[in-house]
Write an enzyme that holds these catalytic residues in place. Structure first.
Site, short mmCIF file in Angstrom:
data_model
loop_
_atom_site.label_atom_id
_atom_site.label_comp_id
_atom_site.label_asym_id
_atom_site.label_seq_id
_atom_site.Cartn_x
_atom_site.Cartn_y
_atom_site.Cartn_z
N ARG A 178 0.74 -1.18 0.07
CA ARG A 178 0.07 0.09 0.01
C ARG A 178 0.87 1.31 -0.13
NH1 ARG A 178 -2.96 0.20 5.90
NH2 ARG A 178 -1.95 1.76 6.72
N ARG A 182 6.51 6.95 -6.33
CA ARG A 182 5.86 7.90 -7.29
C ARG A 182 7.09 8.52 -8.11
NH1 ARG A 182 3.15 10.92 -2.96
NH2 ARG A 182 1.17 10.11 -2.64
N ARG A 255 -0.83 -6.08 18.07
CA ARG A 255 0.31 -5.42 18.39
C ARG A 255 -0.21 -4.06 19.05
NH1 ARG A 255 5.36 -6.82 18.57
NH2 ARG A 255 6.34 -4.89 17.69
N ARG A 286 8.89 6.14 15.65
CA ARG A 286 8.55 7.44 15.00
C ARG A 286 8.48 8.40 16.23
NH1 ARG A 286 2.75 7.11 11.98
NH2 ARG A 286 2.02 7.06 14.27
N GLU A 311 7.18 6.71 19.85
CA GLU A 311 6.41 5.65 19.82
C GLU A 311 7.33 4.27 19.83
OE1 GLU A 311 3.79 5.69 16.59
OE2 GLU A 311 2.52 7.69 17.16
N TYR A 359 -8.11 -4.03 10.59
CA TYR A 359 -7.35 -2.80 10.59
C TYR A 359 -8.22 -1.94 9.87
CZ TYR A 359 -4.27 1.07 11.40
OH TYR A 359 -3.86 2.29 11.57
N ASP A 361 -9.14 2.12 8.85
CA ASP A 361 -8.90 3.66 8.96
C ASP A 361 -9.86 4.17 9.31
OD1 ASP A 361 -6.17 3.87 8.79
OD2 ASP A 361 -6.22 3.94 6.50
P1 FAD Z 1 -12.00 2.43 19.26
O1 FAD Z 1 -11.47 3.95 18.53
O2 FAD Z 1 -10.96 1.58 19.61
O3 FAD Z 1 -13.27 2.59 19.96
C1 FAD Z 1 -13.64 1.35 20.53
C2 FAD Z 1 -14.12 2.02 22.10
O4 FAD Z 1 -14.98 0.82 22.51
C3 FAD Z 1 -12.84 2.26 22.85
O5 FAD Z 1 -13.22 3.48 23.43
C4 FAD Z 1 -12.94 1.33 24.05
O6 FAD Z 1 -12.61 1.88 25.50
C5 FAD Z 1 -14.53 0.75 24.19
N1 FAD Z 1 -14.70 -0.53 24.60
C6 FAD Z 1 -14.03 -1.65 24.48
N2 FAD Z 1 -14.73 -2.43 25.07
C7 FAD Z 1 -15.61 -2.05 25.90
C8 FAD Z 1 -16.32 -2.53 27.23
N3 FAD Z 1 -16.19 -3.81 27.35
N4 FAD Z 1 -17.01 -1.65 27.83
C9 FAD Z 1 -17.05 -0.25 27.37
N5 FAD Z 1 -16.31 0.16 26.41
C10 FAD Z 1 -15.55 -0.61 25.76
N6 FAD Z 1 -6.99 5.86 11.15
C11 FAD Z 1 -6.73 6.83 10.08
O7 FAD Z 1 -7.69 6.99 9.32
N7 FAD Z 1 -5.53 7.58 9.99
C12 FAD Z 1 -4.72 7.56 11.24
O8 FAD Z 1 -3.73 8.19 11.04
C13 FAD Z 1 -4.51 6.59 11.92
N8 FAD Z 1 -3.77 6.22 12.76
C14 FAD Z 1 -3.84 5.18 13.80
C15 FAD Z 1 -2.86 4.98 14.75
C16 FAD Z 1 -2.82 4.23 15.72
C17 FAD Z 1 -1.69 3.92 16.86
C18 FAD Z 1 -4.19 3.54 15.91
C19 FAD Z 1 -4.17 2.24 16.89
C20 FAD Z 1 -5.12 3.54 14.76
C21 FAD Z 1 -4.96 4.61 13.92
N9 FAD Z 1 -5.80 4.60 12.83
C22 FAD Z 1 -5.96 5.62 12.00
C23 FAD Z 1 -7.26 4.05 13.14
C24 FAD Z 1 -8.41 4.52 13.95
O9 FAD Z 1 -7.93 4.51 15.21
C25 FAD Z 1 -9.53 3.73 13.88
O10 FAD Z 1 -10.02 3.57 12.37
C26 FAD Z 1 -10.58 4.00 14.70
O11 FAD Z 1 -10.32 4.61 15.90
C27 FAD Z 1 -11.48 2.90 14.76
O12 FAD Z 1 -12.69 3.12 15.78
P2 FAD Z 1 -13.52 2.09 16.46
O13 FAD Z 1 -14.66 2.84 17.21
O14 FAD Z 1 -13.85 0.98 15.83
O15 FAD Z 1 -12.58 1.82 17.77
N1 UDP Z 2 7.15 1.52 6.17
C1 UDP Z 2 8.48 1.31 6.35
N2 UDP Z 2 9.15 2.63 6.55
C2 UDP Z 2 8.51 3.60 6.77
C3 UDP Z 2 7.15 3.62 6.78
C4 UDP Z 2 6.60 2.63 6.52
O1 UDP Z 2 9.04 0.50 5.97
O2 UDP Z 2 9.27 4.86 6.97
C5 UDP Z 2 6.22 0.31 5.84
C6 UDP Z 2 6.07 -0.80 7.34
O3 UDP Z 2 6.33 -2.23 6.96
C7 UDP Z 2 4.68 -0.32 7.61
C8 UDP Z 2 3.99 -0.34 6.19
O4 UDP Z 2 5.10 0.32 5.49
O5 UDP Z 2 3.88 -1.49 8.37
C9 UDP Z 2 2.90 0.61 6.23
O6 UDP Z 2 3.09 1.86 6.71
P1 UDP Z 2 1.88 2.85 7.06
O7 UDP Z 2 2.51 4.07 7.58
O8 UDP Z 2 0.97 3.09 5.83
O9 UDP Z 2 1.38 1.96 8.17
P2 UDP Z 2 0.75 2.40 9.57
O10 UDP Z 2 1.54 2.75 10.68
O11 UDP Z 2 -0.47 3.55 9.15
O12 UDP Z 2 -0.10 1.03 9.77
#
Ligand code: FAD
Ligand code: UDP
Length: 374
Positions: A178, A182, A255, A286, A311, A359, A361
């Site tokens: 993904r 470019r 993870r 990062r 992180e 996973y 977004d």
């Molecule tokens: P969550 O946000 O996890 O919400 C679930 C909620 O349920 C939580 O608040 C939890 O406390 C609650 N819950 C769970 N079990 C119970 C229970 N038993 N009782 C009561 N409450 C409970 N997406 C992007 O588009 N761009 C990004 O840059 C991006 N970066 C990310 C970076 C990280 C580190 C992570 C982990 C995710 C990232 N995402 C990103 C993805 C994004 O976080 C998710 O798409 C979105 O938050 C998912 O929403 P959700 O409601 O499914 O889950």
């Molecule tokens: N990746 C990498 N080097 C970087 C950034 C990303 O090798 O500097 C790889 C890494 O394997 C990562 C994947 O590209 O799991 C996808 O990266 P992205 O930033 O899209 O992942 P996210 O952290 O959003 O899951």
């Protein structure tokens, strides 16, 4: 004491639960949203520190090609023009991401797309010859075929092995597919038509979605399951699907990320929101400097302080935040067993990252909720 009976009990106030509640409210349904955390918003929640919105559960950048989703979120809160342009730091050498003409110039001194293409072809040749016509079987083979050895060694191998805690040769090829490659000088990490951060932060988005909806934090569904099951006609469950079924088939793996957050007495610490450390030796993957998501140009200097988060990617254990599902064969098969039980439920909707073990977004979460009837 709860006196109301609701149409929906929504377990989890993340983007899935909050968007569902918004749509249900619009359709005239009543909802109660509970969350076990001390705040609403799930993983998009931000904490204000020194006047800066700190992305408490990791940097979140909203991006989508779907105009309907973009208009929907902007109807709740306007988004800014933040464009993600992460920089990679390999032992002090800096490279632009994603892989584009700037990266190739920095790596090899090439200037034109034709020169870059020739260099990449030379780099890929050995990997393609080794495959001898078959598809890449793992991330290492895939990366070597895509961009060749120099970029793989400096920008992919160390970062990926830190992020996933496994050798690249044991990781699935799709993870790297993904990442865009470019032949133009363009450091925009995403190909999508729309991206940005809500003006005022993600909490505004969640507050807007949940306006007029009953909510209760510090409330774990499993602490009093019978009571919560009786409070509404239907349940929207966004927690862990294996926990919902009492781990009857076993536990799903994740993870997670540990954040080391620090306030620094300088206005501009690293000059960018995201710097990836792509060598194997630096223990973190990062460093995020949160103010750059929402302040630009001279405004960066209006606040003399800054907040950074390092992180550290780690294996998940009970009690940690389950962030990334591990979609390997073992966990995918286990999830399928739980899904078969979930598919038989008539009054429970399972949705979101934890309940679908997927996973997602942010934008696809909203897209998904838009397809559900409320
Ligand atoms: P969550 O946000 O996890 O919400 C679930 C909620 O349920 C939580 O608040 C939890 O406390 C609650 N819950 C769970 N079990 C119970 C229970 N038993 N009782 C009561 N409450 C409970 N997406 C992007 O588009 N761009 C990004 O840059 C991006 N970066 C990310 C970076 C990280 C580190 C992570 C982990 C995710 C990232 N995402 C990103 C993805 C994004 O976080 C998710 O798409 C979105 O938050 C998912 O929403 P959700 O409601 O499914 O889950
Ligand atoms: N990746 C990498 N080097 C970087 C950034 C990303 O090798 O500097 C790889 C890494 O394997 C990562 C994947 O590209 O799991 C996808 O990266 P992205 O930033 O899209 O992942 P996210 O952290 O959003 O899951």
């Amino acid at each position: 004491m709860l006196t109301n009976h609701y149409d929906y009990l929504i377990v989890g106030s993340g983007l899935f639960g909050a968007t569902f509640a918004y749509r249900a409210k619009q359709a005239g349904r009543t909802c109660l949203v509970i969350d076990k955390r001390p705040h609403l918003g799930g993983n998009v929640y931000c904490e204000q520190v020194e006047g800066i919105n700190v992305h408490k559960y990791g940097a979140h950048i909203f991006h989508t090609n779907n105009k309907q989703v973009w208009d929907f979120v902007n109807g709740i809160v306007p988004f800014n023009r933040y464009t993600n342009c992460p920089v990679a730091n390999y032992k002090g050498e800096l490279y632009n991401l994603p892989f584009n003409m700037n990266t190739f110039h920095q790596m090899w001194g090439v200037v034109t797309p034709a020169e870059a293409e020739a260099k990449i072809a030379e780099q890929r040749a050995a990997a393609l010859a080794a495959l001898n016509g078959r598809e890449p079987q793992n991330l290492e083979e895939q990366a070597l075929c895509l961009v060749g050895r120099d970029i793989y060694e400096k920008l992919i191998k160390g970062y990926t092995e830190k992020q996933w805690g496994r050798p690249c040769a044991e990781l699935p090829a799709f993870i790297i597919r993904r990442l865009p490659v470019r032949m133009v000088y363009n450091n925009n990490y995403f190909n999508d038509a729309y991206q940005g951060i809500p003006i005022g932060g993600y909490n505004r988005l969640i507050e807007g979605l949940l306006e007029g909806v009953d909510t209760q934090v510090n409330t774990d569904f499993f602490a009093d399951r019978e009571k919560w099951e009786a409070v509404a006609d239907k349940i929207v469950f966004t927690g862990k699907i294996d926990e919902y079924y009492n781990y009857c088939f076993g536990k799903l793996d994740y993870r997670t990320v540990r954040f080391e957050t620090e306030t620094i007495d300088t206005a501009n610490y690293q000059g960018n929101a995201v710097i990836n450390y792509t060598d194997r030796e630096t223990p973190y993957t990062r460093v995020i400097e949160h103010k750059h998501f929402e302040s630009f140009g001279q405004a960066v200097y209006d606040n003399p302080k800054t907040i950074i988060s390092r992180e550290y990617s780690t294996e998940w254990q009970d009690g940690m935040e389950p962030f990334y599902p591990i979609n390997d064969d073992k966990n995918s098969a286990l999830y399928e067993q739980y899904k078969q039980l979930a598919d038989q439920e008539t009054n429970v909707i399972f949705g979101g990252r934890l309940a679908e073990y997927k996973y997602y977004d942010m934008a696809p979460i909203i897209e998904k909720v838009m397809t559900l009837s409320v």
